[in-house]
Design a protein around this motif. Structure first.
Motif, PDB file in Angstrom:
ATOM      1  N   ILE A 167     -26.736 -22.692  23.569  1.00  0.00           N
ATOM      2  CA  ILE A 167     -27.991 -23.295  24.028  1.00  0.00           C
ATOM      3  C   ILE A 167     -27.802 -24.677  24.624  1.00  0.00           C
ATOM      4  CG2 ILE A 167     -29.357 -21.952  22.402  1.00  0.00           C
ATOM      5  CD1 ILE A 167     -29.715 -24.640  20.816  1.00  0.00           C
ATOM      6  N   LEU A 168     -26.562 -25.153  24.696  1.00  0.00           N
ATOM      7  CA  LEU A 168     -26.309 -26.473  25.278  1.00  0.00           C
ATOM      8  C   LEU A 168     -26.890 -26.618  26.684  1.00  0.00           C
ATOM      9  CD1 LEU A 168     -25.096 -29.305  25.221  1.00  0.00           C
ATOM     10  CD2 LEU A 168     -22.909 -28.281  25.899  1.00  0.00           C
ATOM     11  N   ASN A 176     -27.788 -21.815  12.422  1.00  0.00           N
ATOM     12  CA  ASN A 176     -27.147 -21.956  13.740  1.00  0.00           C
ATOM     13  C   ASN A 176     -27.624 -20.895  14.724  1.00  0.00           C
ATOM     14  OD1 ASN A 176     -25.671 -24.284  13.235  1.00  0.00           O
ATOM     15  ND2 ASN A 176     -23.862 -23.165  12.542  1.00  0.00           N
ATOM     16  N   TRP A 177     -27.670 -19.641  14.290  1.00  0.00           N
ATOM     17  CA  TRP A 177     -28.098 -18.586  15.216  1.00  0.00           C
ATOM     18  C   TRP A 177     -29.590 -18.697  15.530  1.00  0.00           C
ATOM     19  CZ3 TRP A 177     -24.645 -16.924  18.194  1.00  0.00           C
ATOM     20  CH2 TRP A 177     -23.350 -16.660  17.763  1.00  0.00           C
ATOM     21  N   GLN A 216     -34.993 -20.477  18.881  1.00  0.00           N
ATOM     22  CA  GLN A 216     -35.816 -21.668  19.102  1.00  0.00           C
ATOM     23  C   GLN A 216     -35.764 -22.120  20.556  1.00  0.00           C
ATOM     24  OE1 GLN A 216     -35.192 -24.763  16.046  1.00  0.00           O
ATOM     25  NE2 GLN A 216     -34.274 -23.127  14.824  1.00  0.00           N
ATOM     26  N   MET A 217     -34.581 -22.109  21.139  1.00  0.00           N
ATOM     27  CA  MET A 217     -34.458 -22.516  22.538  1.00  0.00           C
ATOM     28  C   MET A 217     -35.182 -21.526  23.445  1.00  0.00           C
ATOM     29  SD  MET A 217     -33.523 -24.801  24.672  1.00  0.00           S
ATOM     30  CE  MET A 217     -32.424 -25.859  23.773  1.00  0.00           C
ATOM     31  N   ALA A 218     -35.199 -20.259  23.063  1.00  0.00           N
ATOM     32  CA  ALA A 218     -35.927 -19.257  23.851  1.00  0.00           C
ATOM     33  C   ALA A 218     -37.422 -19.543  23.869  1.00  0.00           C
ATOM     34  CB  ALA A 218     -35.653 -17.857  23.301  1.00  0.00           C
ATOM     35  N   VAL A 248     -44.785 -23.668  15.763  1.00  0.00           N
ATOM     36  CA  VAL A 248     -44.184 -22.339  15.612  1.00  0.00           C
ATOM     37  C   VAL A 248     -42.702 -22.466  15.263  1.00  0.00           C
ATOM     38  CG1 VAL A 248     -43.491 -20.266  16.911  1.00  0.00           C
ATOM     39  CG2 VAL A 248     -45.849 -21.094  17.030  1.00  0.00           C
ATOM     40  N   VAL A 249     -42.001 -23.334  15.979  1.00  0.00           N
ATOM     41  CA  VAL A 249     -40.564 -23.514  15.738  1.00  0.00           C
ATOM     42  C   VAL A 249     -40.322 -24.100  14.344  1.00  0.00           C
ATOM     43  CG1 VAL A 249     -38.548 -24.864  16.467  1.00  0.00           C
ATOM     44  CG2 VAL A 249     -39.866 -23.593  18.156  1.00  0.00           C
TER      45      VAL A 249
END
Length: 184
Positions: free
Chosen positions: A45-46, A106-107, A112-114, A141-142
Protein backbone atom coordinates in the motif's frame (compact mmCIF):
# COMPACT_ATOMS: atom_id res chain seq x y z
CA UNK A 1 9.37 -13.14 0.15
CA UNK A 2 5.66 -13.78 0.03
CA UNK A 3 4.16 -15.76 -2.78
CA UNK A 4 1.07 -14.59 -4.63
CA UNK A 5 -0.90 -17.24 -2.75
CA UNK A 6 0.26 -15.92 0.62
CA UNK A 7 -0.60 -12.36 -0.38
CA UNK A 8 -4.02 -13.48 -1.59
CA UNK A 9 -4.66 -15.40 1.65
CA UNK A 10 -3.63 -12.42 3.79
CA UNK A 11 -5.75 -9.92 1.89
CA UNK A 12 -8.68 -12.35 1.70
CA UNK A 13 -8.51 -12.98 5.44
CA UNK A 14 -8.47 -9.21 6.06
CA UNK A 15 -11.44 -8.78 3.71
CA UNK A 16 -13.36 -11.51 5.57
CA UNK A 17 -12.69 -9.67 8.84
CA UNK A 18 -13.93 -6.45 7.20
CA UNK A 19 -17.17 -8.32 6.56
CA UNK A 20 -17.23 -9.10 10.31
CA UNK A 21 -16.49 -12.75 9.67
CA UNK A 22 -14.10 -13.98 12.37
CA UNK A 23 -13.28 -17.03 10.26
CA UNK A 24 -11.09 -14.66 8.25
CA UNK A 25 -8.43 -15.40 10.87
CA UNK A 26 -7.90 -18.89 9.44
CA UNK A 27 -6.44 -17.31 6.29
CA UNK A 28 -3.52 -15.80 8.19
CA UNK A 29 -0.20 -17.54 8.62
CA UNK A 30 0.63 -16.78 12.26
CA UNK A 31 3.99 -18.57 12.12
CA UNK A 32 7.22 -16.56 12.38
CA UNK A 33 7.55 -16.75 8.58
CA UNK A 34 3.97 -15.53 8.14
CA UNK A 35 4.63 -12.76 10.64
CA UNK A 36 7.56 -11.40 8.64
CA UNK A 37 5.79 -11.92 5.31
CA UNK A 38 2.79 -9.94 6.56
CA UNK A 39 4.90 -6.79 6.34
CA UNK A 40 4.33 -7.08 2.58
CA UNK A 41 0.85 -5.71 3.35
CA UNK A 42 2.20 -2.26 4.27
CA UNK A 43 4.70 -2.51 1.40
CA UNK A 44 1.87 -3.11 -1.09
CA UNK A 45 0.00 0.00 0.00
CA UNK A 46 3.02 2.31 -0.06
CA UNK A 47 2.05 3.77 -3.47
CA UNK A 48 -1.44 4.54 -2.15
CA UNK A 49 0.08 6.20 0.91
CA UNK A 50 2.27 8.36 -1.32
CA UNK A 51 -0.76 9.35 -3.42
CA UNK A 52 -2.62 10.40 -0.27
CA UNK A 53 0.42 12.36 0.94
CA UNK A 54 0.58 14.07 -2.46
CA UNK A 55 -3.10 15.01 -2.23
CA UNK A 56 -2.40 16.46 1.24
CA UNK A 57 0.30 18.67 -0.29
CA UNK A 58 3.36 16.91 1.15
CA UNK A 59 5.35 17.30 -2.06
CA UNK A 60 4.26 20.77 -3.25
CA UNK A 61 7.50 22.66 -2.73
CA UNK A 62 10.13 20.00 -3.23
CA UNK A 63 10.16 16.30 -3.97
CA UNK A 64 13.33 14.65 -2.72
CA UNK A 65 13.54 15.80 0.90
CA UNK A 66 9.83 15.37 1.72
CA UNK A 67 9.80 12.00 -0.05
CA UNK A 68 12.76 10.73 1.97
CA UNK A 69 11.28 12.02 5.24
CA UNK A 70 7.84 10.52 4.47
CA UNK A 71 9.37 7.17 3.48
CA UNK A 72 11.41 7.02 6.68
CA UNK A 73 8.36 7.98 8.74
CA UNK A 74 6.34 5.31 6.91
CA UNK A 75 8.86 2.58 7.73
CA UNK A 76 9.05 3.71 11.36
CA UNK A 77 5.26 3.66 11.49
CA UNK A 78 5.19 0.13 10.09
CA UNK A 79 7.42 -1.19 12.86
CA UNK A 80 6.59 1.08 15.83
CA UNK A 81 3.16 -0.35 16.62
CA UNK A 82 4.22 -4.02 16.27
CA UNK A 83 7.19 -3.30 18.56
CA UNK A 84 5.00 -1.64 21.17
CA UNK A 85 2.44 -4.42 20.87
CA UNK A 86 5.07 -7.07 21.64
CA UNK A 87 5.22 -5.62 25.15
CA UNK A 88 1.53 -4.74 25.50
CA UNK A 89 0.40 -8.21 24.43
CA UNK A 90 2.33 -9.60 27.39
CA UNK A 91 0.58 -7.18 29.74
CA UNK A 92 -2.77 -8.24 28.29
CA UNK A 93 -1.75 -11.89 28.72
CA UNK A 94 -2.16 -12.34 24.98
CA UNK A 95 1.47 -12.87 23.95
CA UNK A 96 0.45 -16.27 22.52
CA UNK A 97 -1.78 -14.34 20.04
CA UNK A 98 0.70 -11.55 19.28
CA UNK A 99 1.88 -12.90 15.92
CA UNK A 100 -1.65 -13.63 14.76
CA UNK A 101 -2.67 -10.08 15.64
CA UNK A 102 0.25 -8.41 13.87
CA UNK A 103 -0.32 -10.57 10.79
CA UNK A 104 -4.01 -9.59 10.77
CA UNK A 105 -3.09 -5.95 11.51
CA UNK A 106 -0.61 -5.79 8.63
CA UNK A 107 -2.87 -7.42 6.05
CA UNK A 108 -5.84 -5.34 7.20
CA UNK A 109 -3.96 -2.24 6.10
CA UNK A 110 -4.53 -3.31 2.48
CA UNK A 111 -8.29 -3.29 3.05
CA UNK A 112 -8.05 0.06 4.83
CA UNK A 113 -6.21 1.59 1.89
CA UNK A 114 -8.89 0.20 -0.43
CA UNK A 115 -11.32 2.43 1.51
CA UNK A 116 -9.12 5.46 2.17
CA UNK A 117 -7.55 5.94 -1.26
CA UNK A 118 -10.80 6.21 -3.26
CA UNK A 119 -12.22 8.43 -0.53
CA UNK A 120 -9.17 10.69 -0.65
CA UNK A 121 -9.28 10.88 -4.44
CA UNK A 122 -13.01 11.67 -4.43
CA UNK A 123 -12.55 14.41 -1.83
CA UNK A 124 -9.71 15.90 -3.87
CA UNK A 125 -11.63 15.78 -7.14
CA UNK A 126 -14.96 17.00 -5.76
CA UNK A 127 -14.33 19.08 -2.63
CA UNK A 128 -17.31 20.32 -0.69
CA UNK A 129 -19.17 20.16 2.57
CA UNK A 130 -20.50 16.68 1.91
CA UNK A 131 -16.97 15.41 1.35
CA UNK A 132 -15.96 16.29 4.91
CA UNK A 133 -18.82 14.13 6.12
CA UNK A 134 -17.76 11.32 3.78
CA UNK A 135 -14.19 11.59 5.06
CA UNK A 136 -15.37 11.40 8.66
CA UNK A 137 -17.64 8.44 7.93
CA UNK A 138 -14.89 6.48 6.16
CA UNK A 139 -12.44 7.26 8.95
CA UNK A 140 -14.91 5.90 11.50
CA UNK A 141 -15.44 2.78 9.38
CA UNK A 142 -11.68 2.18 9.26
CA UNK A 143 -11.26 2.73 13.01
CA UNK A 144 -14.11 0.34 13.82
CA UNK A 145 -12.52 -2.19 11.48
CA UNK A 146 -9.15 -1.82 13.22
CA UNK A 147 -10.83 -2.39 16.58
CA UNK A 148 -12.63 -5.44 15.23
CA UNK A 149 -9.34 -6.90 13.98
CA UNK A 150 -7.79 -6.40 17.42
CA UNK A 151 -10.89 -7.78 19.15
CA UNK A 152 -10.87 -10.95 17.07
CA UNK A 153 -7.15 -11.58 16.61
CA UNK A 154 -6.13 -10.85 20.21
CA UNK A 155 -9.39 -12.10 21.74
CA UNK A 156 -9.74 -8.96 23.85
CA UNK A 157 -12.90 -7.09 24.83
CA UNK A 158 -14.08 -4.34 22.45
CA UNK A 159 -13.03 -1.63 24.93
CA UNK A 160 -9.46 -2.94 25.05
CA UNK A 161 -9.46 -3.22 21.25
CA UNK A 162 -10.56 0.41 21.02
CA UNK A 163 -7.73 1.45 23.32
CA UNK A 164 -5.25 -0.34 21.05
CA UNK A 165 -6.62 1.60 18.08
CA UNK A 166 -6.14 4.84 20.05
CA UNK A 167 -2.58 3.80 20.82
CA UNK A 168 -1.95 3.11 17.14
CA UNK A 169 -3.43 6.49 16.19
CA UNK A 170 -1.32 8.24 18.81
CA UNK A 171 1.89 6.60 17.63
CA UNK A 172 1.06 7.44 14.02
CA UNK A 173 0.27 11.05 14.91
CA UNK A 174 3.53 11.38 16.85
CA UNK A 175 5.56 9.96 13.98
CA UNK A 176 3.81 12.22 11.46
CA UNK A 177 4.29 15.25 13.73
CA UNK A 178 8.04 14.56 13.90
CA UNK A 179 8.18 14.10 10.12
CA UNK A 180 6.35 17.38 9.58
CA UNK A 181 8.69 19.11 12.03
CA UNK A 182 11.70 17.82 10.08
CA UNK A 183 10.28 19.39 6.92
CA UNK A 184 9.86 22.89 8.40
Amino acid sequence: MSTAGEIFAGVYGAWRLARRDPSGLIWFDASPRGFWNSFWGPALILPGFLVLQTLDGAFEEDLLRPLVVELIAYVIGCVAFPLVMSHISEGLERSHLYMRYIVAYNWSQVVQMAVLLPTGLLIHLAPGHGMALLNMAMTIVVLVYQAYVAHQALEVKPGAAGMLVLLDLSLGALIQMIATRLLT
